[in-house]
Design a protein around this motif. Structure first.
Motif, PDB file in Angstrom:
ATOM      1  N   ARG A 139      28.370  -5.936 -20.699  1.00 51.38           N
ATOM      2  CA  ARG A 139      27.024  -6.493 -20.924  1.00 51.38           C
ATOM      3  C   ARG A 139      26.248  -6.581 -19.612  1.00 51.38           C
ATOM      4  NH1 ARG A 139      30.325  -9.255 -24.586  1.00 51.38           N
ATOM      5  NH2 ARG A 139      29.642  -9.031 -26.772  1.00 51.38           N
ATOM      6  N   HIS A 140      26.915  -7.021 -18.547  1.00 53.23           N
ATOM      7  CA  HIS A 140      26.242  -7.101 -17.254  1.00 53.23           C
ATOM      8  C   HIS A 140      25.840  -5.716 -16.755  1.00 53.23           C
ATOM      9  CE1 HIS A 140      28.346 -11.188 -16.382  1.00 53.23           C
ATOM     10  NE2 HIS A 140      27.174 -11.371 -16.950  1.00 53.23           N
ATOM     11  N   VAL A 141      26.752  -4.758 -16.825  1.00 54.21           N
ATOM     12  CA  VAL A 141      26.451  -3.406 -16.348  1.00 54.21           C
ATOM     13  C   VAL A 141      25.313  -2.797 -17.157  1.00 54.21           C
ATOM     14  CG1 VAL A 141      27.344  -1.047 -16.141  1.00 54.21           C
ATOM     15  CG2 VAL A 141      28.769  -2.982 -15.430  1.00 54.21           C
ATOM     16  N   ASN A 142      25.367  -2.946 -18.453  1.00 52.02           N
ATOM     17  CA  ASN A 142      24.329  -2.381 -19.332  1.00 52.02           C
ATOM     18  C   ASN A 142      22.966  -2.980 -19.016  1.00 52.02           C
ATOM     19  OD1 ASN A 142      23.405  -0.764 -21.490  1.00 52.02           O
ATOM     20  ND2 ASN A 142      23.541  -2.487 -22.902  1.00 52.02           N
ATOM     21  N   ASP A 143      22.919  -4.285 -18.753  1.00 53.73           N
ATOM     22  CA  ASP A 143      21.649  -4.936 -18.429  1.00 53.73           C
ATOM     23  C   ASP A 143      21.123  -4.491 -17.072  1.00 53.73           C
ATOM     24  OD1 ASP A 143      21.705  -6.309 -20.810  1.00 53.73           O
ATOM     25  OD2 ASP A 143      22.453  -8.185 -19.945  1.00 53.73           O
ATOM     26  N   ILE A 144      22.002  -4.461 -16.072  1.00 51.02           N
ATOM     27  CA  ILE A 144      21.542  -4.175 -14.713  1.00 51.02           C
ATOM     28  C   ILE A 144      21.128  -2.716 -14.558  1.00 51.02           C
ATOM     29  CG2 ILE A 144      22.219  -4.181 -12.280  1.00 51.02           C
ATOM     30  CD1 ILE A 144      23.951  -6.567 -12.812  1.00 51.02           C
ATOM     31  N   VAL A 190      30.890   1.578 -14.350  1.00 50.62           N
ATOM     32  CA  VAL A 190      30.816   2.004 -15.744  1.00 50.62           C
ATOM     33  C   VAL A 190      32.213   2.301 -16.293  1.00 50.62           C
ATOM     34  CG1 VAL A 190      28.446   2.832 -15.576  1.00 50.62           C
ATOM     35  CG2 VAL A 190      30.325   4.399 -15.092  1.00 50.62           C
ATOM     36  N   ALA A 191      33.128   2.752 -15.439  1.00 47.32           N
ATOM     37  CA  ALA A 191      34.491   3.040 -15.897  1.00 47.32           C
ATOM     38  C   ALA A 191      35.182   1.777 -16.377  1.00 47.32           C
ATOM     39  CB  ALA A 191      35.302   3.688 -14.774  1.00 47.32           C
ATOM     40  N   GLY A 205      25.118   6.505 -17.865  1.00 46.28           N
ATOM     41  CA  GLY A 205      24.154   5.533 -17.395  1.00 46.28           C
ATOM     42  C   GLY A 205      23.293   5.007 -18.531  1.00 46.28           C
ATOM     43  N   ALA A 206      22.141   4.461 -18.174  1.00 41.95           N
ATOM     44  CA  ALA A 206      21.198   3.913 -19.158  1.00 41.95           C
ATOM     45  C   ALA A 206      19.853   3.737 -18.474  1.00 41.95           C
ATOM     46  CB  ALA A 206      21.703   2.571 -19.697  1.00 41.95           C
TER      47      ALA A 206
END
Length: 397
Positions: free
Chosen positions: A43-48, A310-311, A342-343
């Motif tokens: 969740r943190h990675v996706n948001d940042i 991401v891994a 990524g996103a």
């Protein structure tokens, strides 16, 4: 928490136990050794990844304690990398990407499906199921052919171009800057730029070659060379890594999935997405904070370097069932989207062609290997910081 040893060979060979420890003990972790924050939760990675306060530009952390005089001696090399779209922010990033992205949309690359499938089968036809080097005879040649084909690189030039690619990524693909790598990178950059200007673009002006290279005619020379280098270095390795990961599991541990693809019960595209989730080709998305960012109870300050892992996010047990096992979600179930591409506005430009190539290669491999007796699998990963690289993937050796 004690230092993790992220620069150790143990970490480079098998980073996932380290990632899991971070998720459990310090999901937002400042590492003194590499002078970076590591963010590991999904969740943190996706948001940042979508947070405009995190810049994609190469941060000061990459240069560590490099003396100003040493840094001045590599300014030209650094400037080249700072022109890569992956290291730029809007509006520059948006401008360059808008010129090139139409050629990489799914509908633009879908006509390549038949050619990729045919080439995958042709390569496999030369392989013996009981004794073959899959990496050298199938995986790498296919990844090289697809990427070079999109960039208009003729077969007789590929060995030279791949050598330049290796020297270029050798400079930027390390935890911190090593000025000793700069001379080789500089020479490779000059040679690649010369090749683009004297070989590829003249053909594009004549309407010769793949449609994807036409867009380079609308870019400034530095922008075009930077994007060309990014697509070259970022096209081959991720496909080879993910295809290697897929085949390693299909041959050892996920034989039921291999049979499912062969008999049409499992779509090859599902295997593609699982390979990308389970073993991300590039483990980190580097960012630099431009404003204070509060995440996971920590405050990332302006100028600090951040590695969005991401891994690790792709194996977050709060998001994915049995995250460390290579598996296909059961009927009626669907995993959350992995973050390997990524996103946000930096979502991987080549995601469509990578997915197409992997899917056709996996389908061809399932048909080739299914029902045959194959040799004993030898699968070894290389020690590579922040990347998945296969050193050996062979049958019967």
């Amino acid at each position: 928490m004690e230092p993790l040893g992220l620069l150790s060979e143990d970490f480079a060979r098998d980073p996932h136990p380290y990632y899991r420890r971070l998720q459990q003990e310090a999901p937002v972790w400042w590492d003194e050794e590499t002078e970076s924050w590591y963010v590991t939760g999904y969740r943190h990675v996706n948001d940042i990844l979508r947070d405009a306060r995190l810049s994609a530009r190469i941060g000061a952390g990459f240069f560590g304690e490099l003396a100003p005089t040493a840094r001045a001696g590599i300014e030209d090399v650094v400037a080249f990398f700072e022109s890569w779209p992956m290291f730029t922010d809007p509006p520059v990033h948006t401008t360059v990407r808008s010129v090139v992205s139409p050629g990489y949309r799914p509908r633009s690359v879908s006509p390549l499906r038949g050619r990729v499938a045919k080439e995958a089968r042709a390569l496999l036809d030369k392989c013996h199921p009981e004794s073959t080097d899959l990496l050298a005879q199938f995986i790498h040649p296919l990844a090289v052919s697809v990427t070079c084909g999109l960039l208009g690189i003729e077969e007789e030039h590929r060995e030279s171009v791949l050598s330049w690619s290796s020297d270029i990524i050798g400079f930027i693909g390390v935890p911190q800057c090593d000025v000793n790598r700069a001379p080789r990178a500089r020479a490779a950059i000059d040679q690649l730029r010369h090749y683009l200007q004297t070989v590829t673009l003249p053909k594009a002006r004549e309407g010769v070659g793949p449609p994807q290279i036409q867009a380079f005619l609308n870019l400034e020379p530095l922008e075009g060379a930077a994007l060309y280098a990014q697509l070259l270095t970022g096209g081959i390795e991720p496909v080879a890594a993910s295809l290697g990961s897929a085949l390693a599991h299909l041959l050892h541990g996920a034989e039921d999935v291999l049979a499912g693809v062969r008999h049409g019960h499992i779509a090859a595209g599902q295997v593609t997405e699982e390979a990308l989730r389970h073993e991300a080709p590039f483990h980190f998305v580097p960012r630099t904070a431009t404003a204070p960012v509060d995440v996971g109870g920590q405050t990332i300050r302006p100028g600090e370097r951040v590695a969005l892992v991401v891994a690790a996010a792709n194996r977050d047990p709060q998001i994915f069932a049995e995250p460390d096992r290579f598996r296909i979600a059961g009927e009626g179930l669907k995993d959350r989207a992995h973050l390997s591409f990524g996103a946000g506005h930096h979502f991987c430009l080549g995601a469509g062609i990578a997915r197409l190539t992997l899917t056709e290669a996996i389908q061809a491999f399932a048909e080739w290997a299914g029902g045959r007796t194959t040799g004993r699998l030898t699968a070894d990963r290389s020690a590579a910081f922040s990347r998945t690289v296969w050193e050996r993937l062979a049958l019967g050796f």
